[in-house]
Design an enzyme around this catalytic site. Structure first.
Site, PDB file in Angstrom:
ATOM      1  N   ARG A 191     -60.053  -3.532  66.460  1.00  0.00           N
ATOM      2  CA  ARG A 191     -61.429  -3.510  65.933  1.00  0.00           C
ATOM      3  C   ARG A 191     -62.336  -4.443  66.733  1.00  0.00           C
ATOM      4  O   ARG A 191     -63.515  -4.189  66.898  1.00  0.00           O
ATOM      5  CB  ARG A 191     -61.426  -3.952  64.464  1.00  0.00           C
ATOM      6  N   LYS A 218     -41.749  -4.324  62.194  1.00  0.00           N
ATOM      7  CA  LYS A 218     -41.425  -4.675  60.821  1.00  0.00           C
ATOM      8  C   LYS A 218     -42.663  -5.310  60.153  1.00  0.00           C
ATOM      9  O   LYS A 218     -43.506  -5.862  60.875  1.00  0.00           O
ATOM     10  CB  LYS A 218     -40.244  -5.634  60.792  1.00  0.00           C
ATOM     11  N   HIS A 235     -36.692  -6.877  66.532  1.00  0.00           N
ATOM     12  CA  HIS A 235     -36.558  -7.473  67.871  1.00  0.00           C
ATOM     13  C   HIS A 235     -35.260  -8.255  68.035  1.00  0.00           C
ATOM     14  O   HIS A 235     -34.842  -8.523  69.157  1.00  0.00           O
ATOM     15  CB  HIS A 235     -37.778  -8.339  68.213  1.00  0.00           C
ATOM     16  N   LYS A 266     -37.396 -20.897  55.999  1.00  0.00           N
ATOM     17  CA  LYS A 266     -38.416 -21.578  56.803  1.00  0.00           C
ATOM     18  C   LYS A 266     -38.375 -23.071  56.487  1.00  0.00           C
ATOM     19  O   LYS A 266     -37.934 -23.464  55.421  1.00  0.00           O
ATOM     20  CB  LYS A 266     -39.793 -21.018  56.466  1.00  0.00           C
ATOM     21  N   LYS A 271     -32.080  -8.944  71.555  1.00  0.00           N
ATOM     22  CA  LYS A 271     -31.612 -10.215  72.104  1.00  0.00           C
ATOM     23  C   LYS A 271     -30.245 -10.022  72.764  1.00  0.00           C
ATOM     24  O   LYS A 271     -29.382  -9.344  72.227  1.00  0.00           O
ATOM     25  CB  LYS A 271     -31.502 -11.266  71.001  1.00  0.00           C
ATOM     26  N   GLU A 328     -35.241 -21.456  60.510  1.00  0.00           N
ATOM     27  CA  GLU A 328     -36.440 -21.762  61.295  1.00  0.00           C
ATOM     28  C   GLU A 328     -36.977 -23.119  60.851  1.00  0.00           C
ATOM     29  O   GLU A 328     -36.863 -23.476  59.677  1.00  0.00           O
ATOM     30  CB  GLU A 328     -37.533 -20.714  61.044  1.00  0.00           C
ATOM     31  N   HIS A 340     -33.509  -8.592  60.009  1.00  0.00           N
ATOM     32  CA  HIS A 340     -32.656  -9.336  60.942  1.00  0.00           C
ATOM     33  C   HIS A 340     -31.290  -9.649  60.335  1.00  0.00           C
ATOM     34  O   HIS A 340     -30.242  -9.409  60.947  1.00  0.00           O
ATOM     35  CB  HIS A 340     -33.295 -10.680  61.335  1.00  0.00           C
TER      36      HIS A 340
END
Lengths: 506, 293
Positions: free
Chosen positions: A66, A169, A199, A357, A203, A237, A261
Site C-alpha cells: 500500500r 505462517k 522457514h 519468548k 534450515k 527465544e 515449527h
C-alpha cells in the site's frame, strides 16, 4: 555454475559437470513488500542466490504494497537492506542485473486498477525480460489479506506459464480457518502450486536431522522406544514481541511457534524413513506422525506469560507492558507440553516440547535421551557421574550435533564424567551456511515442495492446537507467571520432574 | 570466512627427527592453551612438493585449511641432501568461529625427506594419517611415473590430485597417467579449471553434436583435456587448434566463438578445495584423459 532447464535433458556434455539446477525464467511478486520480511529475509536471500548464479536467467521482482513508493526508491531501499542483512559481500555487478528487473506497485489489494497495473507490469517483464509468464506470488501479508489476493490472482492466471503461491505462517487461526483457506486456494490452484512456508524446514540443521537419521547406520536401529528414554525439543527465544503486538496478541506462542515449527520438528524426529526424498514421500511420513500425536490432557500442557525481568543484563518489561499489548492480556508467551506419538516405534516414549519468548537464552535444540546403561559395573561413587547418553541436534544458534558419553577421568580411580563429542557445522564445513529463505525461495522456483507443509499436515497440526486451546478456555491462569530471562513457569519444570526427568540444561 | 580469522598458534621444528616425535608434538600442541576447542577434521591431506614448488604449495595450502579443517602433511623430497634424515616443521593454525566461543584447529606437518628417506614416503605418511577419514594427496609437478614413491602413495591415498599443466611432456604423459587409474582415483586441477568453459559448451547442445574442430587459447593441458572431454562425450573425432596462454581466454567450435563464463574464475585454493570435495573415480575425467592422448 548453472544451466537453464531446457538444456538439461539428454545432453551428454552435462554429465559430471555437477551443475546446480536453475529455475525457469519467472517473475516473483511480493505482496507486503514494505514489510520487515521482505527487507530482512527475502531480498538478502535473492541477492545470495544471484551471488551464486542460482537465479533464473530471466528474472523479475515486483514489490507490491500500500505504501507509496517509486521503483527507484524501492530499489534503493532493498539495496540498503541487502547491504545491512545480506551474508555475502555487496557487489554492484551482482546487484545491478537483479535491480534491472525490479519494479514496485503501490496498490490497495482490493483495488481493480491496482491489479490492472500489476498485470501490465508483469506483461512488460515478460516482453522485455523474457520472464515467460511464470509467476511466483509471495504472500508476506497478514492472513486476512490472503483471500482477496487469491481471488484476484485466480482471475488473472497465467495462460502460457505457471503460477505458484507462497503462503507465510500463520496458515489460518484454527482448524476451521485453515480448512477454509485450503479450500479457497484449492478453488483455483492445485496443491502442487501451493507452497506453505515454515522457514524452519529450510534450515540446514533441520534437514541434517534427516541426514543424521537416514544416512547413518548406527542411529536408526536405536531410534525407537526400546533405546530412547524420551525426546526434548526446545525453541527458546530471548527476544520479546518486537513491535508485533497486533499479531502476537491474537496468536500467542501456540500459534506462532508450537503449531508450526515445534510440531514440524516433532514430525521430523519421529517419522519413519521415507522410501525416497521426493516431496510426497517425505510429507507422507511426516503427516503420519502428526496424525499419531495423542492429544495431551490439561495436566500435560503448561502455558505462561512473561513478567518483567533481565535479558543480557538489561531490564526488560513484562509482556503486558509491551507497546500495543492489553494490560490484562491473557496471551501465552510460553508453552511446554508432554506429547506422545501413538505408534509402534514410539509408544509410551514422551516428547517434551517447550517454546517461549524472553527465555534465558536463544536456543533451538532437539535432544534425544537414551536409556541408562542397564548395569554399570562400577562402584557406586564411580558411577555417580554416569548419565544417560544424549544426542543433541543444535538447530540454532550453534548449528551442529553433539553426543554426550561417559568417559573415565584420568587417574587411579574409576570416576566417570560426561564429555561431548561435537560436530559443529561452522567448524567442519567452512563454506557458510545458507539462510533458510535462500533454499526455500530456490525450491519454490524449481517447484520442489519437499520442504513445504502440505494441506493435510496443516490440518493435523491445527486439530491438536484446537484441542489444547479448547481446554485453555475453561480456566484462567494467573499471568504473568515467569520472569523474563528465566526458563519459564515453575509448572514447566514440574511437568517433566513428575516423570523423574529434567529439562536439558544449556 | 576470511583469512583474518586465522591465527598461527604454535610451531615446532626439529632436524633428523622420528615420526613418533612428530606425533608427540601434535598431541602437545592440541592441549597447550588448556581450552576445550574443537579438533574437527574432515580428512588427511598429503602433498608431494618438490623444493621448487614449495612456496606455491604453501600459499595454496594456507587458503585451503580454512575450508577443510584437516591434517596436512607436506612431503618435500630432497634426495640430494647428502644425508638420510627427516626434518620436520609442525604448525597449528586456529580458526575463530564468528559468534562462537569455540575454535577449530588445523595442523600442517612439513617433512623434508632427505637422502634415501625420500624413496619410501608411504611408510612415513601412514603413521600420521587420521584414522577413518579420507586421504587426499596433491602431487606437485610431474608424477614420478613407474617409480616407487608414486606407486607407494597411490596405495595409501583415496584420491590423488595432479595439475597436468605443471608437466612438460604432454600429451604423452596422459598415457602414463591413464595407467594409474586402476590404482587410485585421480583428478586434475587443469580439468577442474575448464569446468566453467565446459558448462558454456554444454549450453550449445544440440548444435555442438556435430563439431569437427575446437580451438582453445589457454594452457596446453587445459586445451588437451577440453578437447579430450568433447571427443569422449560426443564420441567423435575432433581436431584441436591450440594457442598458448596462461589461462583459458577463448574457445571456439568450428570457428564460432563460445561466450565466456560469467563471474570470476576460482583461485588455486578454491580449485583444489573443490577437488577435495570429490570422492571416488571420475569416469568423465578418465575418459577425457584417454581421449586427450
Amino acid at each position: 555454475m548453472t544451466l537453464a532447464p531446457e538444456l538439461q535433458e539428454e545432453n551428454p556434455l552435462l554429465e559430471g559437470l555437477g551443475l546446480a539446477r536453475t529455475p525457469e525464467s519467472c517473475s516473483l511478486i511480493i505482496f507486503g513488500a514494505s514489510g520487515d520480511l521482505t527487507q530482512r529475509k527475502l531480498f538478502p536471500a535473492l541477492y545470495s542466490l544471484a551471488f551464486r548464479h542460482l537465479l533464473p536467467r530471466n528474472f523479475g521482482v515486483v514489490g507490491v504494497a500500500r505504501t507509496e513508493e517509486s521503483d527507484e526508491d524501492f530499489i534503493e531501499r532493498m539495496k540498503a537492506a541487502v547491504q545491512e542483512y545480506g551474508r555475502d559481500s555487496f557487489r554492484d555487478e551482482i546487484w545491478e542485473p537483479l535491480a534491472q528487473g525490479m519494479r514496485y506497485i503501490s496498490m490497495d489489494f482490493g483495488d481493480e486498477s491496482g491489479w490492472n497495473r500489476l498485470s501490465k507490469t508483469l506483461a512488460d517483464l515478460d516482453k522485455n525480460l523474457g520472464t515467460a509468464e511464470n509467476r511466483v506470488y509471495y504472500f508476506a501479508v497478514p492472513p486476512e489479506a490472503i483471500a482477496t489476493l487469491v481471488e484476484n490472482i485466480g482471475k488473472r492466471r497465467s495462460k502460457r506459464g505457471w503460477d505458484r503461491l507462497v503462503v507465510e505462517k500463520p496458515f489460518g487461526w484454527d482448524l476451521q480457518s485453515a480448512q477454509e483457506l485450503n479450500a479457497l486456494l484449492a478453488k483455483d490452484f492445485e496443491e502442487s502450486s501451493i507452497f506453505r512456508i515454515d522457514h524452519y524446514l529450510g534450515k540446514e540443521t533441520v534437514q541434517n536431522m534427516l541426514a543424521l537419521r537416514f544416512a547413518n547406520g548406527i542411529f536408526e536401529p536405536v531410534w525407537n522406544r526400546q533405546f530412547i528414554d524420551h525426546v526434548q525439543i526446545t525453541v527458546a527465544e530471548t527476544i520479546g514481541i518486537e513491535n508485533r503486538a497486533g499479531y502476537y496478541e491474537k496468536a500467542g506462542v501456540i500459534r506462532d511457534v508450537f503449531q508450526n515449527h515445534l510440531l514440524q520438528l516433532v514430525a521430523l524426529t519421529a517419522m519413519e524413513p521415507p522410501i525416497d526424498f521426493t516431496s510426497e514421500s517425505v510429507r507422507n511420513e511426516k503427516v503420519k506422525v502428526l496424525r499419531s500425536l495423542h492429544t495431551p490432557g490439561p495436566k500435560h500442557v503448561v502455558r505462561g506469560q512473561y513478567g518483567a525481568g533481565w535479558i543480557e543484563g538489561e531490564e526488560v518489561p513484562a509482556y503486558r507492558d509491551e507497546s500495543g499489548c492489553a494490560p490484562d492480556s491473557m496471551t501465552d508467551t510460553f508453552i511446554a507440553a508432554k506429547l506422545f506419538v501413538d505408534n509402534w516405534r514410539w509408544a509410551d516414549t514422551p516428547f517434551y516440547v517447550r517454546a517461549g519468548k524472553r527465555l534465558a537464552r536463544r536456543e533451538t535444540t532437539i535432544a534425544i535421551q537414551f536409556q541408562r546403561a542397564p548395569h554399570p559395573p562400577f562402584e557406586a561413587i564411580a558411577g555417580e557421574g554416569l548419565r544417560p547418553n544424549m544426542l543433541v541436534v543444535h538447530i540454532q544458534p550453534d548449528e551442529g550435533v553433539a553426543l554426550s558419553i561417559g568417559a573415565k577421568v584420568p587417574g587411579s580411580g574409576m570416576t566417570i564424567r560426561p564429555v561431548h563429542m561435537d560436530f559443529l557445522y561452522g567448524g567442519t564445513f567452512r563454506t557458510g551456511i545458507p539462510e533458510a529463505y535462500e533454499r526455500l525461495i530456490l525450491d519454490i522456483m524449481l517447484g520442489d515442495q519437499t520442504l513445504f507443509t502440505r494441506a493435510d499436515e496443516v490440518n493435523e497440526e491445527w486439530s491438536l492446537v484446537d484441542a489444547i486451546i479448547a481446554f485453555w478456555r475453561r480456566d484462567k491462569p494467573v499471568f504473568p507467571n515467569y520472569a523474563a530471562g528465566t526458563w519459564g513457569p515453575l509448572a514447566s519444570n514440574e511437568l517433566i520432574q513428575r516423570d523423574g526427568r529434567s529439562w536439558q540444561r544449556f | 570466512m576470511t583469512a583474518a580469522d586465522t591465527t598461527h598458534v604454535d610451531e615446532w621444528h626439529g632436524d633428523d627427527i622420528s615420526i613418533a616425535e612428530v606425533q608427540e608434538r601434535l598431541c602437545e600442541m592440541r592441549t597447550t592453551d588448556g581450552q576445550s576447542d574443537l579438533r574437527t577434521s574432515v580428512m588427511t591431506h598429503t602433498a608431494w612438493v618438490p623444493k621448487h614448488w614449495l612456496e606455491a604449495a604453501r600459499g595454496t595450502l594456507a587458503g585451503l585449511a580454512e575450508a577443510h579443517p584437516s591434517r596436512t602433511i607436506a612431503l618435500v623430497p630432497d634426495p640430494e641432501a647428502g644425508r638420510d634424515a627427516i626434518d620436520a616443521t609442525v604448525s597449528v593454525y586456529r580458526f575463530d568461529l564468528p559468534g562462537e566461543t569455540r575454535r577449530v584447529f588445523a595442523e600442517v606437518v612439513e617433512l623434508h625427506l632427505c637422502g634415501a628417506r625420500a624413496s619410501s614416503p608411504a611408510s612415513i605418511v601412514e603413521p600420521l594419517l587420521i584414522s577413518d577419514l579420507p586421504v587426499f594427496s596433491r602431487w606437485r609437478g610431474r608424477p614420478a611415473f613407474g617409480r616407487q614413491e608414486l606407486e607407494q602413495l597411490l596405495r595409501v591415498v583415496d584420491r590423488m590430485i595432479v595439475d597436468s599443466s605443471e608437466w612438460e611432456d604432454l600429451p604423452a604423459d596422459y598415457a602414463l597417467l591413464a595407467e594409474c587409474f586402476d590404482k587410485a582415483a585421480i583428478s586434475d586441477i587443469a580439468f577442474r579449471r575448464s569446468l566453467r568453459w565446459r558448462a558454456m559448451l554444454a549450453e550449445l547442445w544440440p548444435g555442438i553434436a556435430d563439431v569437427n574442430k575446437v580451438a582453445v587459447t589457454g594452457p596446453k593441458a587445459d586445451a588437451l583435456l577440453l578437447a579430450g572431454w568433447l571427443r569422449s562425450r560426443l564420441d567423435r573425432k575432433i581436431a584441436l587448434e591450440h594457442e598458448e596462454a596462461d589461462e583459458i581466454r577463448s574457445v571456439s567450435v568450428d570457428g564460432e566463438g563460445v561466450s565466456a563464463p560469467r563471474g570470476e574464475a576460482p583461485d588455486p585454493s578454491q580449485q583444489l578445495s573443490a577437488e577435495l570435495d570429490q570422492f571416488g573415480h571420475d569416469p568423465i575425467y578418465e575418459a577425457a584423459v584417454r581421449a586427450a592422448k
